[in-house]
Design a protein around this motif. Structure first.
Motif, PDB file in Angstrom:
ATOM      1  N   SER A  89       1.588   7.457   3.895  1.00  0.00           N
ATOM      2  CA  SER A  89       0.575   6.865   4.765  1.00  0.00           C
ATOM      3  C   SER A  89      -0.465   7.899   5.196  1.00  0.00           C
TER       4      SER A  89
ATOM      5  N   TYR B 298      -7.816   0.013   0.397  1.00  0.00           N
ATOM      6  CA  TYR B 298      -7.043   0.982   1.190  1.00  0.00           C
ATOM      7  C   TYR B 298      -7.288   0.816   2.687  1.00  0.00           C
TER       8      TYR B 298
ATOM      9  N   TYR C 110      -4.755  -1.560   3.446  1.00  0.00           N
ATOM     10  CA  TYR C 110      -3.460  -0.865   3.569  1.00  0.00           C
ATOM     11  C   TYR C 110      -3.290  -0.340   4.999  1.00  0.00           C
TER      12      TYR C 110
ATOM     13  N   ARG D 256      -0.489  -1.435   7.967  1.00  0.00           N
ATOM     14  CA  ARG D 256       0.405  -0.528   8.702  1.00  0.00           C
ATOM     15  C   ARG D 256       0.414  -0.834  10.190  1.00  0.00           C
TER      16      ARG D 256
ATOM     17  N   CYS E 101       4.260  -1.347   2.663  1.00  0.00           N
ATOM     18  CA  CYS E 101       3.119  -0.459   2.455  1.00  0.00           C
ATOM     19  C   CYS E 101       3.307   0.379   1.185  1.00  0.00           C
TER      20      CYS E 101
ATOM     21  N   LEU F  43       2.282  -1.715  -1.670  1.00  0.00           N
ATOM     22  CA  LEU F  43       0.819  -1.812  -1.692  1.00  0.00           C
ATOM     23  C   LEU F  43       0.191  -0.534  -2.246  1.00  0.00           C
ATOM     24  N   ALA F  44       0.762   0.613  -1.869  1.00  0.00           N
ATOM     25  CA  ALA F  44       0.218   1.894  -2.331  1.00  0.00           C
ATOM     26  C   ALA F  44       0.409   2.059  -3.828  1.00  0.00           C
TER      27      ALA F  44
END
Lengths: 145, 256
Positions: B80, B126, B129, B133, B146, B149-150
């Protein structure tokens, strides 16, 4: 029916719609501009008369100033099209430089109202070929006293 | 008390500051480019920013994979933090690119250009993203979703990078990461400035990433102390468990 059973398909549907929209938009724009050869080829095509972007090199020996813009030829080595541009050309505009013009056919000429400079990824020192010259601006009068 | 991290941070700070000063000096001394003049000096900011963004998002990908395999909170923090830093460098890339585009092409932005559009989509992805979070309270659910997603999002980096080779764009081709090598694109005068620029940006990214990691670790440690997760989580998941609650002590309840 759990919440997951509703939310998940909805998300998948939403993603599909977004991908479809982006893809359609991409389809029309994957080619940012047409080369002069392509433009001449497509002239009688189904989309004749519409606006499009034309890209190529400004040919040597032919930038003429007109009342409200410039007239010059854009070529790609194989074909060449006369462009009548309305508006002030950008600072870097000169013979031999890459340009993208936006407009439509008018008779045998391309009438544009957007003129962009299209440079490549070559970074050369000014003492090389095609040396960069500081454009001559208005002379600044010396301050006296 | 100075920890190892503090000392490393100071070292990174010194390296970053030195590289930035050196880079600025070289950029100021570099000649104007043959075609574009001084506007081409944005090369020394724009290209390093883009490479650094790719790098940070790449770290985000690797850490996310690590999380999915090991379920380690440290991997989640790394992923993150790296993506947050990557978003910042994406903004620097977009803004410096817009200024350069205005100066040389003659426009700030064009949605029809494949490179510009794919970079904007990557930026918004992003940003999404980062929003995700903030919207999941349970730390494990947040980390898992997450990370997925990353991993999915990283597919965009090759698309952004190769867009200028795959599609006919207004944007010029790649300067460094290109099929025929970077030597072909520039004279020595520019190559050194660009190399120092990349060094400065990567050093700055490392500095920001380590600082963000320290902050994440402190946040997680504080949340662990309560033993109940973040206060918001307690409020949302278990608002009325009997006994005195919000609104002061109540008498006569089921447990009262």
């Amino acid at each position: 029916m759990t919440r997951r059973q509703i939310v998940l398909p909805a998300l998948v549907l939403l993603a599909a719609v977004i991908v479809l929209l982006v893809w359609n938009n991409l389809g029309n724009n994957l080619v940012y501009y047409l080369t002069p050869s392509e433009a001449l080829e497509q002239r009688g095509g189904p989309e004749a008369g519409g606006r499009f972007r034309l890209g190529g090199q400004v040919e040597e020996g032919g930038i003429e100033e007109t009342e409200d813009g410039v007239r010059f030829a854009v070529g790609d080595g194989a074909a060449s099209i006369t462009v009548v541009h309305t508006g002030a050309p950008p600072q870097l505009f000169r013979e031999g430089i890459g340009v993208v013009v936006e407009g439509a056919w008018e008779g045998g000429r391309f009438h544009s109202d957007v003129l962009l400079i299209d440079h490549d990824e070559q970074y050369r020192a000014p003492d090389g070929e095609g040396a960069y010259e500081v454009p001559a601006g208005p002379a600044v009068p010396a301050v006296e006293g | 008390m100075k920890t190892k991290i503090d000392i490393l941070q100071r070292l990174f700070f010194l390296i970053t500051a030195a590289a930035v000063v050196w880079g600025l000096y070289l950029a100021a001394r570099a000649p104007g480019e043959a075609t574009q003049g001084d506007a081409a000096k944005l090369l020394f900011v724009h290209v390093p920013a883009a490479i650094t963004a790719y790098l940070a998002l790449g770290v985000g990908l690797l850490a996310a994979l690590w999380y999915l395999i090991r379920r380690s909170p440290a991997a989640d923090r790394m992923s993150s933090s790296a993506i947050e830093v990557g978003v910042i460098f994406t903004v620097v890339t977009l803004v410096s690119g817009m200024i350069w585009g205005r100066a040389v092409w003659g426009l700030w932005w064009d949605w029809n250009d494949a490179r510009l559009m794919s970079t904007a989509i990557m930026f918004f992805y992003y940003m999404g993203y980062l929003a995700l979070r903030r919207s999941i309270i349970d730390p494990e659910a947040r980390a898992g979703r997450c990370a997925v997603l990353a991993v999915i999002g990283f597919i965009q980096i090759p698309i952004v990078h190769y867009s200028v080779l795959w599609f006919r764009t207004l944007h010029q081709g790649p300067t460094i990461l290109r099929p025929d090598g970077f030597r072909s694109t520039m004279d020595e005068e520019f190559a050194l400035s660009l190399a120092v620029g990349i060094m400065a940006f990567v050093a700055a990214m490392t500095l920001m990433l380590t600082s963000r990691l320290t902050l994440s670790r402190l946040q997680d440690a504080r949340n662990d102390l309560s033993g109940l997760g973040p206060p918001v989580g307690r409020g949302v998941t278990a608002p009325f468990m009997g006994g005195p609650t919000m609104g002061g002590p109540t008498m006569g309840g089921p447990n009262g």
